[in-house]
Scaffold this motif. Structure first.
Motif, PDB file in Angstrom:
ATOM      1  N   TRP A  68       0.835  -1.194   0.000  1.00  0.00           N
ATOM      2  CA  TRP A  68       0.000   0.000   0.000  1.00  0.00           C
ATOM      3  C   TRP A  68       0.875   1.252   0.000  1.00  0.00           C
ATOM      4  CZ3 TRP A  68       0.835   3.219   4.104  1.00  0.00           C
ATOM      5  CH2 TRP A  68       1.429   2.659   5.240  1.00  0.00           C
ATOM      6  N   THR A  69       0.287   2.337  -0.421  1.00  0.00           N
ATOM      7  CA  THR A  69       0.966   3.629  -0.444  1.00  0.00           C
ATOM      8  C   THR A  69      -0.016   4.694   0.037  1.00  0.00           C
ATOM      9  OG1 THR A  69       0.309   3.942  -2.759  1.00  0.00           O
ATOM     10  CG2 THR A  69       2.496   2.992  -2.357  1.00  0.00           C
ATOM     11  N   TYR A  70       0.452   5.928   0.130  1.00  0.00           N
ATOM     12  CA  TYR A  70      -0.444   7.018   0.534  1.00  0.00           C
ATOM     13  C   TYR A  70      -1.169   7.633  -0.664  1.00  0.00           C
ATOM     14  CZ  TYR A  70       1.152   6.870   5.342  1.00  0.00           C
ATOM     15  OH  TYR A  70       1.396   6.464   6.636  1.00  0.00           O
ATOM     16  N   THR A  71      -0.587   7.498  -1.845  1.00  0.00           N
ATOM     17  CA  THR A  71      -1.222   7.984  -3.073  1.00  0.00           C
ATOM     18  C   THR A  71      -1.077   6.901  -4.141  1.00  0.00           C
ATOM     19  OG1 THR A  71       0.845   9.022  -3.817  1.00  0.00           O
ATOM     20  CG2 THR A  71      -0.686  10.401  -2.566  1.00  0.00           C
ATOM     21  N   GLY A  72      -1.818   7.048  -5.229  1.00  0.00           N
ATOM     22  CA  GLY A  72      -1.673   6.097  -6.321  1.00  0.00           C
ATOM     23  C   GLY A  72      -2.727   5.013  -6.310  1.00  0.00           C
ATOM     24  N   LEU A  73      -2.422   3.904  -6.996  1.00  0.00           N
ATOM     25  CA  LEU A  73      -3.397   2.834  -7.200  1.00  0.00           C
ATOM     26  C   LEU A  73      -3.846   2.176  -5.902  1.00  0.00           C
ATOM     27  CD1 LEU A  73      -1.871   1.116 -10.385  1.00  0.00           C
ATOM     28  CD2 LEU A  73      -3.819   2.696 -10.248  1.00  0.00           C
ATOM     29  N   VAL A  74      -2.937   2.071  -4.933  1.00  0.00           N
ATOM     30  CA  VAL A  74      -3.304   1.502  -3.631  1.00  0.00           C
ATOM     31  C   VAL A  74      -3.118   2.584  -2.570  1.00  0.00           C
ATOM     32  CG1 VAL A  74      -3.098  -0.547  -2.161  1.00  0.00           C
ATOM     33  CG2 VAL A  74      -2.357  -0.674  -4.519  1.00  0.00           C
ATOM     34  N   GLY A  75      -3.475   3.816  -2.938  1.00  0.00           N
ATOM     35  CA  GLY A  75      -3.390   4.945  -2.025  1.00  0.00           C
ATOM     36  C   GLY A  75      -4.493   4.913  -0.991  1.00  0.00           C
ATOM     37  N   GLN A  76      -4.451   5.854  -0.061  1.00  0.00           N
ATOM     38  CA  GLN A  76      -5.371   5.795   1.073  1.00  0.00           C
ATOM     39  C   GLN A  76      -6.845   5.851   0.682  1.00  0.00           C
ATOM     40  OE1 GLN A  76      -5.278   9.376   3.716  1.00  0.00           O
ATOM     41  NE2 GLN A  76      -3.521   9.969   2.486  1.00  0.00           N
ATOM     42  N   SER A  77      -7.164   6.445  -0.451  1.00  0.00           N
ATOM     43  CA  SER A  77      -8.559   6.456  -0.893  1.00  0.00           C
ATOM     44  C   SER A  77      -9.029   5.071  -1.324  1.00  0.00           C
ATOM     45  CB  SER A  77      -8.740   7.452  -2.048  1.00  0.00           C
ATOM     46  OG  SER A  77      -7.944   7.072  -3.160  1.00  0.00           O
TER      47      SER A  77
ATOM     48  N   TYR B 108      14.885   1.895  11.660  1.00  0.00           N
ATOM     49  CA  TYR B 108      14.792   1.413  10.285  1.00  0.00           C
ATOM     50  C   TYR B 108      13.737   2.150   9.471  1.00  0.00           C
ATOM     51  CZ  TYR B 108      10.750  -1.597  11.560  1.00  0.00           C
ATOM     52  OH  TYR B 108       9.542  -2.076  11.996  1.00  0.00           O
ATOM     53  N   ASN B 109      13.960   2.100   8.163  1.00  0.00           N
ATOM     54  CA  ASN B 109      13.074   2.717   7.180  1.00  0.00           C
ATOM     55  C   ASN B 109      12.237   1.593   6.576  1.00  0.00           C
ATOM     56  OD1 ASN B 109      11.915   3.756   4.837  1.00  0.00           O
ATOM     57  ND2 ASN B 109      13.722   4.900   4.218  1.00  0.00           N
ATOM     58  N   ASN B 110      10.938   1.590   6.862  1.00  0.00           N
ATOM     59  CA  ASN B 110      10.087   0.510   6.341  1.00  0.00           C
ATOM     60  C   ASN B 110       9.388   0.891   5.037  1.00  0.00           C
ATOM     61  OD1 ASN B 110       8.017   2.220   7.113  1.00  0.00           O
ATOM     62  ND2 ASN B 110       7.153   0.855   8.655  1.00  0.00           N
ATOM     63  N   GLY B 111       9.807   2.014   4.441  1.00  0.00           N
ATOM     64  CA  GLY B 111       9.204   2.466   3.192  1.00  0.00           C
ATOM     65  C   GLY B 111       8.010   3.362   3.390  1.00  0.00           C
ATOM     66  N   HIS B 112       7.468   3.383   4.612  1.00  0.00           N
ATOM     67  CA  HIS B 112       6.315   4.232   4.937  1.00  0.00           C
ATOM     68  C   HIS B 112       6.657   5.295   5.977  1.00  0.00           C
ATOM     69  CE1 HIS B 112       3.916   1.399   2.685  1.00  0.00           C
ATOM     70  NE2 HIS B 112       4.227   0.417   3.511  1.00  0.00           N
TER      71      HIS B 112
ATOM     72  N   ASN C 188     -11.420   6.344  21.201  1.00  0.00           N
ATOM     73  CA  ASN C 188     -11.186   5.012  20.653  1.00  0.00           C
ATOM     74  C   ASN C 188     -11.115   5.097  19.139  1.00  0.00           C
ATOM     75  OD1 ASN C 188     -11.230   3.609  23.143  1.00  0.00           O
ATOM     76  ND2 ASN C 188     -13.466   3.651  23.146  1.00  0.00           N
ATOM     77  N   GLY C 189     -10.043   4.544  18.581  1.00  0.00           N
ATOM     78  CA  GLY C 189      -9.864   4.638  17.144  1.00  0.00           C
ATOM     79  C   GLY C 189      -9.124   3.453  16.583  1.00  0.00           C
ATOM     80  N   SER C 190      -8.297   3.719  15.565  1.00  0.00           N
ATOM     81  CA  SER C 190      -7.668   2.647  14.815  1.00  0.00           C
ATOM     82  C   SER C 190      -6.200   2.928  14.540  1.00  0.00           C
ATOM     83  CB  SER C 190      -8.386   2.467  13.474  1.00  0.00           C
ATOM     84  OG  SER C 190      -8.057   3.557  12.601  1.00  0.00           O
ATOM     85  N   LEU C 191      -5.536   1.933  13.979  1.00  0.00           N
ATOM     86  CA  LEU C 191      -4.241   2.172  13.358  1.00  0.00           C
ATOM     87  C   LEU C 191      -4.468   3.128  12.189  1.00  0.00           C
ATOM     88  CD1 LEU C 191      -2.933  -1.511  13.149  1.00  0.00           C
ATOM     89  CD2 LEU C 191      -2.252   0.216  14.821  1.00  0.00           C
ATOM     90  N   THR C 192      -3.518   3.999  11.931  1.00  0.00           N
ATOM     91  CA  THR C 192      -3.700   4.968  10.846  1.00  0.00           C
ATOM     92  C   THR C 192      -3.108   4.471   9.532  1.00  0.00           C
ATOM     93  OG1 THR C 192      -1.647   6.171  11.356  1.00  0.00           O
ATOM     94  CG2 THR C 192      -3.676   6.880  12.493  1.00  0.00           C
ATOM     95  N   THR C 193      -2.653   3.232   9.514  1.00  0.00           N
ATOM     96  CA  THR C 193      -2.155   2.601   8.293  1.00  0.00           C
ATOM     97  C   THR C 193      -2.783   1.212   8.180  1.00  0.00           C
ATOM     98  OG1 THR C 193      -0.227   1.671   9.448  1.00  0.00           O
ATOM     99  CG2 THR C 193       0.056   3.822   8.370  1.00  0.00           C
ATOM    100  N   PRO C 194      -2.855   0.660   6.969  1.00  0.00           N
ATOM    101  CA  PRO C 194      -3.392  -0.700   6.815  1.00  0.00           C
ATOM    102  C   PRO C 194      -2.655  -1.683   7.710  1.00  0.00           C
ATOM    103  CG  PRO C 194      -3.174   0.357   4.680  1.00  0.00           C
ATOM    104  CD  PRO C 194      -2.508   1.263   5.684  1.00  0.00           C
ATOM    105  N   PRO C 195      -3.388  -2.609   8.317  1.00  0.00           N
ATOM    106  CA  PRO C 195      -4.783  -2.991   8.058  1.00  0.00           C
ATOM    107  C   PRO C 195      -5.832  -2.192   8.824  1.00  0.00           C
ATOM    108  CG  PRO C 195      -3.768  -4.563   9.535  1.00  0.00           C
ATOM    109  CD  PRO C 195      -2.688  -3.608   9.157  1.00  0.00           C
TER     110      PRO C 195
END
Length: 340
Positions: free
Chosen positions: A28-37, A86-90, A220-227
Motif C-alpha cells: 500500500w501507499t499514501y497515493t496512487g493505485l493503492v493509495g489511502q482512498s 529502520y526505514n520501512n518504506g512508509h 477510541n480509534g484505529s491504526l492509521t495505516t493498513p490494516p
C-alpha cells in the motif's frame, strides 16, 4: 488424462497463479493505485466507523474527571543496549525494548515501537495526522504499546478492541533545536532507503514527550495505516513539542520510500492519513475548558505588549493629572496673592 481433464487442470492452474494476493502481501501507499482512498478495497477495516486520525473539535469534546495523567514506565531508563532504527518504506521506526511500558490506563501496556509522520512543504504546511480545530501541526510522533495484561503479544492484541494504546505527540517548528529529536534525526542518513536498518545509541524516550502529560484528548480509534485495525486507545497530548525548521527539513527530505536497488528514487514525504469521520464517537479531555486557556506565542506577545502599553498609558495620564493639579494650585495662589 483425457482432453477434458487436462482442460480443467489448466483452468485450475490459471486461477491459482492469477488469484488476488492476500491483504498482507499488498504493497500500500499514501497515493496512487493503492493509495489511502483505496485502502478499504484491500483492507476492509480501513472503511470502518471508528477510524483514525480524527479532527479534535475542542468545543465538542467532553471533560472526563476520571482521566488521570498517563505514566511512562522505564522510558528514561534506556540502558546500554542500542535501539534499532529502520526505514520501512512508509516511515522511520524505532523499536523499543519490552520493559518500557505505559501506566495510567485501565490495563498495563508494553511499548513496541515509535514512528513519525510528516509532510513535504516545511512549517505550516501540514504533516500531522491528527488535527485540532481543523489545524494541522508540522509532524506527529506515535508511541505504540500493546495490552500485555490481557494478551501475550502484539499480534494477538492488535486485532482486539482494547489491544493497543498509542500516544500521539503533535510537533511544531520554532527557532531552537530540539536535542532530544537529534537522537533520531542524526542517524536518518544511514537508512535513506526502504528496508535499511541501523543500530543507534539508546536514549531517554521520555525527552521526546511534552512536559505536561496530564492534559490530553482520549478517544477510541484505529491504526492509521493498513490494516487499520480498530483496536487503539488514543491519547493525543494537548501540549505540543517543538523542533527547529532545519530539523523538520531533514525529516522531510532525507528519506526515500524506494529501495536502494531501485532506479527511480521516491522521496518519503506526506506520509500522513487524512482525518476520518468521528461517526458519533466522543473525544474526551482530561482537563476542563474553564481550567485551561491555551495561548499561542503571538497571543502571549500581544498580551504582554498590551499590558506594557496600558501601564505606560496609565503613567502618562497620572502624570498629566498631577501636573494639572499643580498648575491650578499655583494659579490659585497667584490669584489670592494678587487680591492681597
Amino acid at each position: 488424462m483425457d482432453s477434458v481433464g487436462l482442460f480443467i487442470l489448466l483452468i485450475l492452474m490459471f486461477f491459482q497463479f492469477t488469484a488476488a494476493p492476500a491483504a498482507e502481501e499488498i504493497t500500500w501507499t499514501y497515493t496512487g493505485l493503492v493509495g489511502q482512498s483505496e485502502w478499504s478495497a484491500y483492507f476492509p477495516e480501513c472503511g470502518g466507523t471508528s477510524q483514525s486520525p480524527v479532527d479534535v473539535a475542542t468545543t465538542q469534546t467532553k471533560y472526563d474527571p476520571g482521566l488521570t495523567a498517563v505514566t511512562p514506565l522505564g522510558y528514561s531508563q534506556h540502558g546500554n543496549k542500542p535501539f534499532t532504527l529502520y526505514n520501512n518504506g512508509h516511515t522511520v521506526v524505532i523499536e523499543l525494548p519490552e520493559w518500557m511500558g505505559l501506566g495510567g490506563l485501565p490495563w498495563l501496556f508494553t511499548a513496541v515501537q515509535m514512528h513519525l509522520h510528516w509532510g513535504s512543504g516545511g512549517p505550516s504546511h501540514g504533516g500531522s495526522e491528527h488535527t485540532v480545530n481543523g489545524l494541522s501541526a508540522d509532524a506527529e510522533l506515535h508511541v505504540v504499546h500493546y495490552n500485555s495484561e490481557l494478551y501475550p503479544n502484539l499480534s494477538a492484541a492488535m486485532t482486539q478492541r482494547d489491544g493497543l494504546a498509542v500516544l500521539g505527540i503533535l510537533i511544531v517548528t520554532g527557532e531552537e533545536t530540539n536535542q532530544a529529536f537529534n537522537s533520531i534525526l542524526n542517524y536518518l542518513s544511514r537508512i535513506r532507503h526502504a528496508d535499511q536498518k541501523v543500530f543507534i545509541p539508546a536514549f531517554d524516550v521520555q525527552s521526546l514527550l511534552p512536559k505536561d502529560l496530564g492534559r490530553y484528548y482520549r478517544y477510541n480509534g484505529s491504526l492509521t495505516t493498513p490494516p487499520c485495525y480498530q483496536s487503539v486507545i488514543w491519547t493525543l497530548f494537548h501540549e505540543r513539542v517543538q523542533i527547529s525548521k532545519a530539523q523538520l527539513l531533514k525529516l522531510e527530505t532525507i528519506l526515500y520510500s524506494s529501495k536502494a536497488e531501485e532506479a527511480d528514487r521516491m522521496l518519503l514525504q506526506d506520509n500522513y492519513r487524512t482525518t476520518q469521520p468521528l461517526n458519533h464517537r466522543v473525544v474526551f479531555t482530561s482537563f476542563s475548558a474553564e481550567s485551561w486557556k491555551e495561548f499561542s506565542s503571538g497571543e502571549v506577545t500581544a498580551i504582554v505588549i498590551g499590558v506594557m502599553c496600558g501601564c505606560v498609558g496609565l503613567a502618562v495620564v497620572i502624570r498629566f493629572i498631577v501636573k494639572t493639579i499643580r498648575f491650578f494650585k499655583l494659579l490659585h495662589r497667584e490669584t489670592v496673592a494678587l487680591y492681597l
